[in-house]
Design a protein around this motif. Structure first.
Motif, PDB file in Angstrom:
ATOM      1  N   LEU A   1      -3.285 -20.088  40.610  1.00 11.34           N
ATOM      2  CA  LEU A   1      -4.614 -19.552  40.933  1.00 11.34           C
ATOM      3  C   LEU A   1      -4.763 -19.448  42.451  1.00 11.34           C
ATOM      4  N   VAL A   2      -5.361 -18.363  42.896  1.00 10.28           N
ATOM      5  CA  VAL A   2      -5.633 -18.187  44.322  1.00 10.28           C
ATOM      6  C   VAL A   2      -7.140 -18.326  44.533  1.00 10.28           C
ATOM      7  N   PHE A   3      -7.509 -19.247  45.405  1.00 12.02           N
ATOM      8  CA  PHE A   3      -8.915 -19.461  45.755  1.00 12.02           C
ATOM      9  C   PHE A   3      -9.172 -18.856  47.133  1.00 12.02           C
ATOM     10  N   ILE A   4     -10.239 -18.097  47.237  1.00 10.44           N
ATOM     11  CA  ILE A   4     -10.614 -17.475  48.506  1.00 10.44           C
ATOM     12  C   ILE A   4     -12.060 -17.825  48.813  1.00 10.44           C
TER      13      ILE A   4
ATOM     14  N   LEU B   1     -14.165 -17.519  45.616  1.00 14.08           N
ATOM     15  CA  LEU B   1     -13.633 -16.598  44.615  1.00 14.08           C
ATOM     16  C   LEU B   1     -12.400 -17.217  43.975  1.00 14.08           C
ATOM     17  N   VAL B   2     -12.174 -16.902  42.696  1.00 18.69           N
ATOM     18  CA  VAL B   2     -10.992 -17.383  41.988  1.00 18.69           C
ATOM     19  C   VAL B   2     -10.254 -16.167  41.420  1.00 18.69           C
ATOM     20  N   PHE B   3      -8.968 -16.054  41.752  1.00 15.71           N
ATOM     21  CA  PHE B   3      -8.116 -14.981  41.240  1.00 15.71           C
ATOM     22  C   PHE B   3      -7.031 -15.586  40.358  1.00 15.71           C
ATOM     23  N   ALA B   4      -6.947 -15.119  39.128  1.00 18.23           N
ATOM     24  CA  ALA B   4      -5.884 -15.532  38.204  1.00 18.23           C
ATOM     25  C   ALA B   4      -4.742 -14.536  38.291  1.00 18.23           C
ATOM     26  N   PRO B   5      -3.518 -14.937  37.886  1.00 16.78           N
ATOM     27  CA  PRO B   5      -2.370 -14.018  37.967  1.00 16.78           C
ATOM     28  C   PRO B   5      -2.608 -12.706  37.227  1.00 16.78           C
ATOM     29  N   GLU B   6      -3.403 -12.745  36.152  1.00 21.36           N
ATOM     30  CA  GLU B   6      -3.629 -11.519  35.389  1.00 21.36           C
ATOM     31  C   GLU B   6      -4.742 -10.644  35.975  1.00 21.36           C
ATOM     32  N   THR B   7      -5.423 -11.124  37.028  1.00 24.95           N
ATOM     33  CA  THR B   7      -6.478 -10.328  37.642  1.00 24.95           C
ATOM     34  C   THR B   7      -5.869  -9.102  38.304  1.00 24.95           C
ATOM     35  N   PRO B   8      -6.396  -7.904  38.035  1.00 25.26           N
ATOM     36  CA  PRO B   8      -5.897  -6.721  38.738  1.00 25.26           C
ATOM     37  C   PRO B   8      -6.016  -6.898  40.248  1.00 25.26           C
ATOM     38  N   GLY B   9      -4.951  -6.626  40.946  1.00 19.08           N
ATOM     39  CA  GLY B   9      -4.941  -6.787  42.395  1.00 19.08           C
ATOM     40  C   GLY B   9      -4.516  -8.163  42.859  1.00 19.08           C
ATOM     41  N   PHE B  10      -4.068  -9.030  41.935  1.00 25.69           N
ATOM     42  CA  PHE B  10      -3.683 -10.391  42.300  1.00 25.69           C
ATOM     43  C   PHE B  10      -2.581 -10.386  43.362  1.00 25.69           C
ATOM     44  N   ALA B  11      -1.565  -9.552  43.182  1.00 30.00           N
ATOM     45  CA  ALA B  11      -0.446  -9.503  44.134  1.00 30.00           C
ATOM     46  C   ALA B  11      -0.928  -9.045  45.510  1.00 30.00           C
ATOM     47  N   THR B  12      -1.875  -8.130  45.512  1.00 24.18           N
ATOM     48  CA  THR B  12      -2.425  -7.659  46.789  1.00 24.18           C
ATOM     49  C   THR B  12      -3.126  -8.794  47.530  1.00 24.18           C
ATOM     50  N   VAL B  13      -3.941  -9.548  46.801  1.00 25.21           N
ATOM     51  CA  VAL B  13      -4.681 -10.657  47.410  1.00 25.21           C
ATOM     52  C   VAL B  13      -3.735 -11.717  47.951  1.00 25.21           C
TER      53      VAL B  13
END
Length: 625
Positions: A68-71, A82-94
Motif C-alpha cells: 500500500l502507498v500512503f500519500i 490518501l491510500v493507494f492499493a496495487p489494484e488502484t488505476p494509476g498505482f504504478a504512476t503514483v
C-alpha cells in the motif's frame, strides 16, 4: 496523464433514458461542476465517511507500507491522507512520482481505525481510498525539501522562495500576515478611519535615511523618490479636511539591513485632526491590543491604557528607548555610594561631573562563575570588563573586588538600596552615560536572559514619550533633529525662542513591544512659522525649507488643523505574533541581507538604450587592482 478518472458529462447532457432527478446528491453535483476538487485537503471529517470526493494538491509525503502507498496530500488548507492499493488505476504512476508533484485524486472517505487516528491533524480521523489519479504537474528533483522543514542555507531558500513558501511554518506566517492586515483594516474602519492611497513617485527629502531615486524620462536630469513614508501627504490630507486617515502603506529606505529591517516595508500609516497626544493613544491602543489578543495564541497582552515612560527615564532605567519590559531588571544611578572614596577607580571617574556609575541588578546571579561569564562577555563587547559584587557563599556575605575595597558597611548599604540580598549580584558601568548607556542596556538584557528572568510568554507594550526635539551631532558639533522634524515642540514657538535647543522636548512617541519599536509618531507642527524656526535651529535656511517642503508650508498658510499620527510597522507586528526573530520569515518575497532578490536577480543590469532614454551615464566605482 490520467488513470481511472473520467471527466463528468456536462450538466446539460443527460444519458438516454436517464432523466435528471432531484434526488441527485449535492456531492455529485459538486463533482460534476468542478474538475479538480469537491473538498479541500483540510476539510474532510468523520461525518464525511462514505462519500466519494475529489481532492487536488501537492504530494507532501509518500510512504510504502507492504504494497500500500500512503500519500499526505497538501493544499493551502491542510493535509489529507490518501491510500493507494496495487489494484488502484494509476498505482504504478503514483509509486514513481516525486514529492511536490501535483495530483488530482478521486476516492472514498474511510474512517481510520482507532489505533491509526492522527490527533494532530484536523482530518486525522479519516483517509481517502483512491479510485483514480490524474497527474496535473510532475515535480523535478527538489533543490530544498518541503516536508520536515530542515534548516537550509538562506541563499537556497530565497532563490527558490516558491518552494520555501510551501513549508508549513512559512506558509502559516504569510497567511497570518494576511489575517492581521484584514483585522487591522476592520478595526480602523470601525473607529471611523478612512483608507486613502498616497503617491509612490514623489520628491526626494533631505531628512531620514537615503532615498531610492527614480530617474525621469520626461524631465531629463531630474528624479522622483520612492517614499520613505507618506509623511507629508498624510498631513496634507488633514489640511484638506479629511479627519481620520489610514493606509497599509509601502515604504522604501535605502539603509543597512538587519533582522528586523528591510529596504521595502509596510506600515499602518495613521493621521488624525483636532487631536492631542492622548487622543491618538486612545485611538491606536485598542487596535494594537485587539490584534495581539486575537492572534497572540493566548499570550497575555498589556491592557490599555499602555504605560508611558519618558525617553530620558527609559535610557536611565533600561539603557534603551526600546525597553523589553518582560525583563524586570531596572538599572539605578548609584554614584553617591562611590563618591569620595571606597572603590578608587569609580571615585576617580566621578571627579568629572558629567560621569556616573550605574548598577545593573542581577537577582539570583550570585555566583562567581556567572560573574566571570558576564565579565568575559563584556570584554567580547569591546569593554575592559564589567565590575561586580556577588553574594559569596564561602564568605557568607558580599564578595568581589568592589565589595572588598568599598567595605562591608557601604557594600551592604549599596546592595540593600538595590533591593538585593543573599544569592544575588550586581554589575556596574561607569563613565559618561551618553557613551556607556547602550552597553549597560545590553548588559541588562544579557543578565535578564541568562538568568531566565524574562517572561517569554506575554506581549508587553509601552509608550516612550517626551523625546528631545534636537540632539547634538557629535561629528559636526551641530544641532540636528533627533526624531521627526515635523513634530510640534512642547511649548511651541516660545520654547524655540527661549530654551536651549537640547532642552526642548517634542510631542513625539514610540510604541515598543517586547523590546521592538513598532512605530514612531508625533503631534505635528501645523504652523508654518514654528516649522521654519525649528528647521532654522537645525541648520536649514528658510529658502531651503521653502524649496524642500514648500507644498506643505504653503498648505499650512491656508489654514491647517492641529493634527498628529503614527505608523506601526506591519512586518514587525506579524514577526512578533509569529514568534519569529527576522522579518524575512513573515514577508512572502524578501530581499537578502545584501538587498538582493536572488529569485528574480534584482538589482540587475539594464541595457544601454534604457540609460539613454533616461539621459543617464554610469560612473561605476573603480575596483582596486
Amino acid at each position: 496523464m490520467r488513470a481511472g478518472l473520467r471527466r463528468p458529462a456536462a450538466l446539460t447532457r443527460q444519458a438516454p433514458h436517464a432523466p435528471f432527478r432531484a434526488s441527485f446528491s449535492l456531492l455529485f453535483l459538486r463533482l460534476l461542476m468542478h474538475p479538480y476538487r469537491s473538498h479541500t485537503c483540510g476539510q474532510l471529517r468523520a461525518a464525511d465517511t462514505g462519500q466519494t470526493v475529489r481532492l487536488s494538491g501537492w504530494i507532501h509525503r509518500k510512504r510504502d507500507h507492504g504494497g500500500l502507498v500512503f500519500i499526505d496530500l497538501r493544499d493551502n488548507y491542510g493535509l489529507t491522507q490518501l491510500v493507494f492499493a496495487p489494484e488502484t488505476p494509476g498505482f504504478a504512476t503514483v509509486e514513481r512520482l516525486r514529492a511536490e508533484s501535483v495530483i488530482c485524486v478521486e476516492g472514498e472517505v474511510v474512517a481510520r481505525t482507532p489505533d491509526t487516528v492522527n490527533a494532530n491533524l484536523p482530518t486525522g480521523e479519516v483517509e481517502v481510498h483512491a479510485k483514480g489519479v490524474q497527474v496535473l504537474s510532475e515535480a523535478a528533483e527538489l533543490p530544498l525539501p518541503v516536508f520536515g522543514e530542515p534548516d537550509y542555507p538562506e541563499e537556497i531558500r530565497l532563490k527558490h522562495r516558491y518552494l520555501d513558501l510551501r513549508r508549513e511554518t512559512l506558509h502559516r506566517n504569510i497567511l497570518l500576515r494576511s489575517q492581521v492586515i484584514a483585522s487591522i483594516r476592520r478595526r480602523m474602519t470601525d473607529q471611523g478611519f478612512n483608507e486613502f492611497q498616497t503617491p509612490i513617485l514623489t520628491a526626494s527629502s533631505p531628512e531620514g535615511a537615503r532615498d531610492f531615486l527614480v530617474p525621469s524620462r520626461l524631465h531629463a536630469g531630474k528624479f522622483y523618490a520612492l517614499p520613505q513614508a507618506p509623511q507629508q501627504f498624510k498631513q496634507l490630507l488633514m489640511v484638506a479636511g479629511f479627519d481620520r486617515y489610514f493606509q497599509i502603506a509601502p515604504c522604501f529606505r535605502d539603509e543597512d539591513l538587519r533582522a528586523d529591517r528591510s529596504l521595502e516595508f509596510y506600515q499602518l500609516d495613521v493621521e488624525m485632526s483636532f487631536v492631542t497626544q492622548d487622543d491618538i493613544f486612545a485611538a491606536i491602543e485598542p487596535v494594537m491590543h485587539g490584534v495581539f489578543e486575537e492572534y497572540g495564541q493566548g499570550k497575555p497582552v498589556t491592557p490599555y491604557p499602555f504605560p508611558r515612560i519618558p525617553y530620558r527615564e527609559a535610557i536611565a532605567k533600561y539603557g534603551s528607548d526600546k525597553p523589553d519590559l518582560r525583563n524586570p531588571i531596572e538599572m539605578q544611578d548609584v554614584s553617591d555610594h562611590f563618591r569620595g572614596g571606597g572603590f578608587g577607580l569609580f571615585a576617580r571617574i566621578l571627579e568629572d561631573a558629567k560621569n556616573a556609575v550605574w548598577a545593573i541588578p542581577a537577582p539570583k546571579g550570585g555566583s562567581r562563575a556567572f560573574c566571570d561569564r558576564m565579565n568575559s562577555w563584556a570584554q567580547g563587547e569591546g569593554q575592559p570588563g564589567l565590575g561586580y559584587i556577588f553574594w559569596s557563599e564561602d564568605q557568607g556575605g558580599w564578595g568581589g573586588p568592589i565589595a572588598k575595597n568599598l567595605g562591608a558597611e557601604k557594600t551592604e548599604s549599596l546592595m540593600s538600596a538595590l533591593g538585593l540580598g543573599q544569592g544575588d549580584a550586581a554589575f556596574f558601568a561607569a563613565g559618561d552615560p551618553k557613551v556607556f548607556y547602550k552597553f549597560a542596556g545590553a548588559a541588562r538584557t544579557k543578565v535578564g536572559t541568562d538568568l531566565k528572568l524574562v517572561d517569554e510568554d506575554r506581549f508587553e507594550f509601552v509608550w516612550i514619550v517626551d523625546f528631545p526635539m534636537f540632539e547634538l551631532n557629535e561629528e559636526t558639533n551641530h544641532v540636528d533633529f533627533s526624531h521627526n522634524p515635523f513634530s510640534m515642540p512642547q511649548g511651541e514657538m516660545e520654547a524655540l525662542q527661549t530654551k536651549d535647543p537640547l532642552d526642548i522636548l517634542a510631542y513625539q512617541y514610540d510604541i515598543v513591544c517586547n523590546g521592538y519599536e513598532l512605530c514612531s509618531g508625533a503631534v505635528r507642527n501645523h504652523r508654518a512659522d514654528v516649522m521654519i524656526k525649528a528647521f532654522e535651529i537645525a541648520g536649514y535656511s528658510q529658502q531651503i525649507v521653502e524649496e524642500q517642503f514648500g507644498g506643505m508650508l504653503n498648505a499650512f498658510r491656508y489654514g491647517a488643523p492641529p493634527h498628529g499620527g503614527l505608523a506601526p510597522g506591519i512586518d514587525r507586528i506579524v514577526m512578533l505574533l509569529a514568534g519569529e526573530s527576522a522579518i524575512r520569515e513573515v514577508i512572502a518575497f524578501p530581499l537578502n541581507q545584501q538587498g538582493q532578490d536572488l529569485m528574480m536577480s534584482a538589482p540587475s543590469d539594464v541595457e544601454e538604450r534604457q540609460l539613454k532614454e533616461l539621459s543617464l551615464r554610469l560612473a561605476l566605482p573603480i575596483k582596486p587592482a
